[in-house]
Design a protein around this motif. Structure first.
Motif, PDB file in Angstrom:
ATOM      1  N   PHE A   1       0.887  -1.166   0.000  1.00 21.23           N
ATOM      2  CA  PHE A   1       0.000   0.000   0.000  1.00 21.23           C
ATOM      3  C   PHE A   1       0.924   1.215   0.000  1.00 21.23           C
ATOM      4  CE2 PHE A   1      -2.901   3.098   2.162  1.00 21.23           C
ATOM      5  CZ  PHE A   1      -3.789   3.193   1.109  1.00 21.23           C
TER       6      PHE A   1
ATOM      7  N   ASN B   1     -10.301  10.802  -3.195  1.00 23.68           N
ATOM      8  CA  ASN B   1     -10.033  10.650  -4.633  1.00 23.68           C
ATOM      9  C   ASN B   1      -9.998   9.184  -5.055  1.00 23.68           C
ATOM     10  OD1 ASN B   1      -9.908  13.370  -4.784  1.00 23.68           O
ATOM     11  ND2 ASN B   1      -7.702  13.517  -4.997  1.00 23.68           N
ATOM     12  N   ALA B   2      -9.423   8.339  -4.172  1.00 27.13           N
ATOM     13  CA  ALA B   2      -9.400   6.897  -4.487  1.00 27.13           C
ATOM     14  C   ALA B   2     -10.825   6.356  -4.526  1.00 27.13           C
ATOM     15  CB  ALA B   2      -8.564   6.154  -3.460  1.00 27.13           C
TER      16      ALA B   2
ATOM     17  N   LEU C   1     -12.388   7.327  -7.783  1.00 25.41           N
ATOM     18  CA  LEU C   1     -11.859   6.478  -8.863  1.00 25.41           C
ATOM     19  C   LEU C   1     -12.476   5.079  -8.815  1.00 25.41           C
ATOM     20  CD1 LEU C   1      -9.843   5.922 -11.166  1.00 25.41           C
ATOM     21  CD2 LEU C   1      -8.113   5.420  -9.445  1.00 25.41           C
TER      22      LEU C   1
ATOM     23  N   LEU D   1     -14.772   3.141 -11.579  1.00 24.54           N
ATOM     24  CA  LEU D   1     -14.412   1.798 -12.079  1.00 24.54           C
ATOM     25  C   LEU D   1     -15.561   0.815 -11.877  1.00 24.54           C
ATOM     26  CD1 LEU D   1     -10.715   1.540 -10.837  1.00 24.54           C
ATOM     27  CD2 LEU D   1     -11.492   1.799 -13.185  1.00 24.54           C
TER      28      LEU D   1
ATOM     29  N   ARG E   1       4.287  -0.088  -8.809  1.00 29.19           N
ATOM     30  CA  ARG E   1       3.215   0.457  -9.661  1.00 29.19           C
ATOM     31  C   ARG E   1       2.299  -0.654 -10.146  1.00 29.19           C
ATOM     32  NH1 ARG E   1       6.132   3.587 -14.063  1.00 29.19           N
ATOM     33  NH2 ARG E   1       8.058   2.622 -13.344  1.00 29.19           N
ATOM     34  N   PHE E   2       2.876  -1.841 -10.436  1.00 27.46           N
ATOM     35  CA  PHE E   2       2.037  -2.961 -10.891  1.00 27.46           C
ATOM     36  C   PHE E   2       1.104  -3.444  -9.775  1.00 27.46           C
ATOM     37  CE2 PHE E   2       4.956  -3.832 -14.590  1.00 27.46           C
ATOM     38  CZ  PHE E   2       3.969  -3.646 -15.547  1.00 27.46           C
TER      39      PHE E   2
ATOM     40  N   SER F   1      -0.246  -1.615  -7.381  1.00 29.01           N
ATOM     41  CA  SER F   1      -1.370  -0.670  -7.283  1.00 29.01           C
ATOM     42  C   SER F   1      -2.295  -0.798  -8.491  1.00 29.01           C
ATOM     43  CB  SER F   1      -0.844   0.762  -7.178  1.00 29.01           C
ATOM     44  OG  SER F   1      -0.050   0.897  -6.038  1.00 29.01           O
ATOM     45  N   LEU F   2      -1.688  -0.969  -9.673  1.00 27.66           N
ATOM     46  CA  LEU F   2      -2.509  -1.118 -10.885  1.00 27.66           C
ATOM     47  C   LEU F   2      -3.405  -2.353 -10.769  1.00 27.66           C
ATOM     48  CD1 LEU F   2      -3.086  -0.209 -13.872  1.00 27.66           C
ATOM     49  CD2 LEU F   2      -1.386  -1.894 -14.550  1.00 27.66           C
TER      50      LEU F   2
ATOM     51  N   TYR G   1      -4.687  -3.628  -8.108  1.00 27.35           N
ATOM     52  CA  TYR G   1      -5.830  -3.359  -7.223  1.00 27.35           C
ATOM     53  C   TYR G   1      -6.973  -2.708  -8.003  1.00 27.35           C
ATOM     54  CZ  TYR G   1      -2.626  -4.021  -3.242  1.00 27.35           C
ATOM     55  OH  TYR G   1      -1.736  -4.530  -2.354  1.00 27.35           O
ATOM     56  N   TYR G   2      -6.621  -1.612  -8.698  1.00 29.87           N
ATOM     57  CA  TYR G   2      -7.672  -0.844  -9.379  1.00 29.87           C
ATOM     58  C   TYR G   2      -8.258  -1.641 -10.555  1.00 29.87           C
ATOM     59  CZ  TYR G   2      -6.582   3.276  -6.614  1.00 29.87           C
ATOM     60  OH  TYR G   2      -6.421   4.154  -5.564  1.00 29.87           O
ATOM     61  N   THR G   3      -7.391  -2.358 -11.307  1.00 28.51           N
ATOM     62  CA  THR G   3      -7.910  -3.170 -12.414  1.00 28.51           C
ATOM     63  C   THR G   3      -8.754  -4.318 -11.865  1.00 28.51           C
ATOM     64  OG1 THR G   3      -5.863  -2.656 -13.564  1.00 28.51           O
ATOM     65  CG2 THR G   3      -7.229  -4.325 -14.563  1.00 28.51           C
TER      66      THR G   3
ATOM     67  N   PHE H   1     -12.205  -3.235 -11.235  1.00 26.22           N
ATOM     68  CA  PHE H   1     -12.953  -3.115 -12.499  1.00 26.22           C
ATOM     69  C   PHE H   1     -13.401  -4.497 -12.981  1.00 26.22           C
ATOM     70  CE2 PHE H   1     -12.990  -3.175 -17.154  1.00 26.22           C
ATOM     71  CZ  PHE H   1     -13.968  -2.212 -17.400  1.00 26.22           C
ATOM     72  N   VAL H   2     -12.479  -5.475 -12.942  1.00 23.52           N
ATOM     73  CA  VAL H   2     -12.804  -6.822 -13.440  1.00 23.52           C
ATOM     74  C   VAL H   2     -13.906  -7.451 -12.595  1.00 23.52           C
ATOM     75  CG1 VAL H   2     -11.890  -9.165 -13.752  1.00 23.52           C
ATOM     76  CG2 VAL H   2     -10.550  -7.199 -14.494  1.00 23.52           C
TER      77      VAL H   2
ATOM     78  N   LEU I   1     -17.096  -5.932 -13.531  1.00 24.44           N
ATOM     79  CA  LEU I   1     -17.475  -6.432 -14.855  1.00 24.44           C
ATOM     80  C   LEU I   1     -18.169  -7.795 -14.715  1.00 24.44           C
ATOM     81  CD1 LEU I   1     -16.877  -5.329 -17.731  1.00 24.44           C
ATOM     82  CD2 LEU I   1     -14.956  -6.878 -17.826  1.00 24.44           C
TER      83      LEU I   1
END
Lengths: 405, 62
Positions: A113, A183-184, A187, A191, A371-372, A374-375, A377-379, A382-383, A386
């Protein structure tokens, strides 16, 4: 009747077993009476100490810390925090003629985190050697990230033998900026909505009509995705153009020379002109008498570091030169942007002398794996949305068809 | 030969429109947009969204 008799037999067996276990326990206690007694006594002592802790440092000198604002109200990477350290003796009275050796360490690394400055995590933010005639040391520092900072203070007497040197380690807990969570959350909300909407479309009837390449909902979804991609890329590119246009106009610091001279004093600002995020940069003020060339001790110097990007004060300190006429400190410029170091000496009988120089700070890119993480988590959010959208659409369609039947 | 190419086209359409492929495509698009906006080190993008990155939890910058 049979059942009742069976139950009674089971109960008797159970009681017999419990009695057997208790008698074994009694035998064990009797055999190891000494050890059981010791364990009970130790437990009682622990319980007593838990509720009545010993005043462990009451009879020892210590360092008291006061911050302005209070630590719970500090916002990382915003306004500087004013810290006041007071060395006190065993009775709580302020110590005088003190020399502080101070180290401010940033919170440990948190790759799962991450903070917004991962390179700064687990490093030194400040190193300061300071004279404190009244035993008090004050400075201002912007705290870059949330988490637990460690302030290590080594306190030694300026006059040998005045008191016994000691060192203390203080913990400073800085909360996270609440705006980041807001902000999170925004976002994540976007998503989730996009994911459920996409899932709803994907989960609908996918049969291809004659003459169609793809079903209508899929074509709509693809068009929407294309529009989003175009909007994002347009926004990014236009912002980048505007940003670069603004960038050329900034970073013009009102610079003063790094050497200034009056009749009585000459002030020089020495130190690193190049710095790297995550590493300490050394800065030194030298004060000498221009007539004799001798160093000037105990001259009061006001120093500060300013981030030129948004003209923000990152560090400030009022110190005194040592016997060599030097005032040295090491600080980390945690924002990878140019900074200006400014020092001011106000001699009693003449105008103030101000010296400054600019420090180029090299920013280090955050490691790819952070960075991967954190990415993902957010992706992942979304999945999941979905898949939730697909499931929701199919469930509702099934309900409708059931009702239809 | 004609029949074979037609069946290949039908098969391609079926695979493309299958739920797993659609999910993978949308997830990739989303990940790419997120990477560009929040994690890319390309200077113009980074500079344009510097404040947004610093203002969002779990987003690393420098």
């Amino acid at each position: 009747m049979l059942c009742t008799r069976h139950d009674m037999v089971r109960r008797r067996l159970l009681v017999t077993k419990v009695i057997a276990v208790l008698s074994k326990l009694r035998e064990f206690v009797m055999k190891n009476l000494k050890y059981v007694g010791m364990a009970l006594a130790a437990s009682l002592v622990c319980v007593f100490l838990w509720f009545n802790p010993l005043p462990s440092r009451a009879s020892q000198p210590s360092v008291q810390l006061q911050t302005e604002p209070s630590l719970s109200q500090v916002v990382p990477d915003e306004a500087p925090v004013r810290m006041a350290l007071q060395a006190v003796d065993a009775t709580g009275q302020p110590l005088s003629n003190v020399r502080f050796q101070l180290q401010l360490l940033t919170p440990v690394k948190t790759p799962w985190f991450t903070s917004d400055f991962p390179i700064v995590e687990g490093t030194k933010l400040l190193e300061l050697n300071a004279k404190a005639p009244s035993g008090k040391l004050e400075f201002e520092q912007v705290m870059p990230i949330r988490g637990n900072y460690t302030l290590k203070a080594q306190v030694t007497p300026a006059i040998a033998g005045a008191f016994e040197a000691f060192d203390r380690s203080l913990q400073l807990s800085v909360p996270e900026n609440p705006v980041k969570y807001r902000n999170a959350a925004i976002l994540i909300g976007i998503l989730i909505l996009a994911g459920i909407g996409g899932g709803w479309v994907i989960g609908s009837d996918r049969t291809v009509q004659n003459g169609e390449i793809a079903p209508q909902p899929i074509r709509l979804l693809l068009s929407a995705a294309t529009v989003v991609a175009i909007a994002v890329l347009l926004f990014v590119n236009i912002s980048a153009e505007l940003g670069s246009a603004r960038g050329h106009g900034e970073m013009q610091a009102a610079t003063t020379p790094s050497v200034q001279r009056s009749q009585d004093l000459e002030v020089r600002l020495l130190g690193d002109r190049q710095a790297t995020v995550g590493q300490l940069s050394s800065q030194t003020i030298e004060v000498i008498d221009p007539k004799t060339g001798n160093s000037e001790a105990d001259v009061i110097v006001n120093v500060k570091a300013i981030a030129l990007e948004d003209n923000k004060q990152m560090f400030a300190y009022q110190g005194r030169t040592d016997n060599q006429g030097h005032l040295t400190w090491k600080e980390q410029f945690f924002d990878g942007a140019p900074h200006q170091v400014v020092a001011e000496v106000a001699p009693p009988n003449s105008l103030a002398l101000q010296v400054s120089h600019e420090v180029e700070v090299e920013g280090i890119e955050p490691p790819l794996y952070i960075r991967f993480i954190s990415l993902s988590y957010y992706t992942g959010i979304f999945v999941l949305s979905l898949l939730g959208g697909i499931w929701w659409h199919r469930r509702s369609t099934r309900s409708v068809s059931l009702f239809g039947r | 030969m004609m029949v074979s190419s037609t069946s290949l086209w039908q098969r391609t359409k079926q695979v493309t429109l299958s739920v797993p492929v659609q999910v993978a495509l949308l997830a990739s698009l989303c990940a790419l947009i997120l990477w560009t906006l929040y994690f890319s080190t390309y200077p113009p993008v980074h500079d344009a969204l510097h404040a947004t990155r610093h203002g969002t939890a779990a987003v690393a910058c420098h």
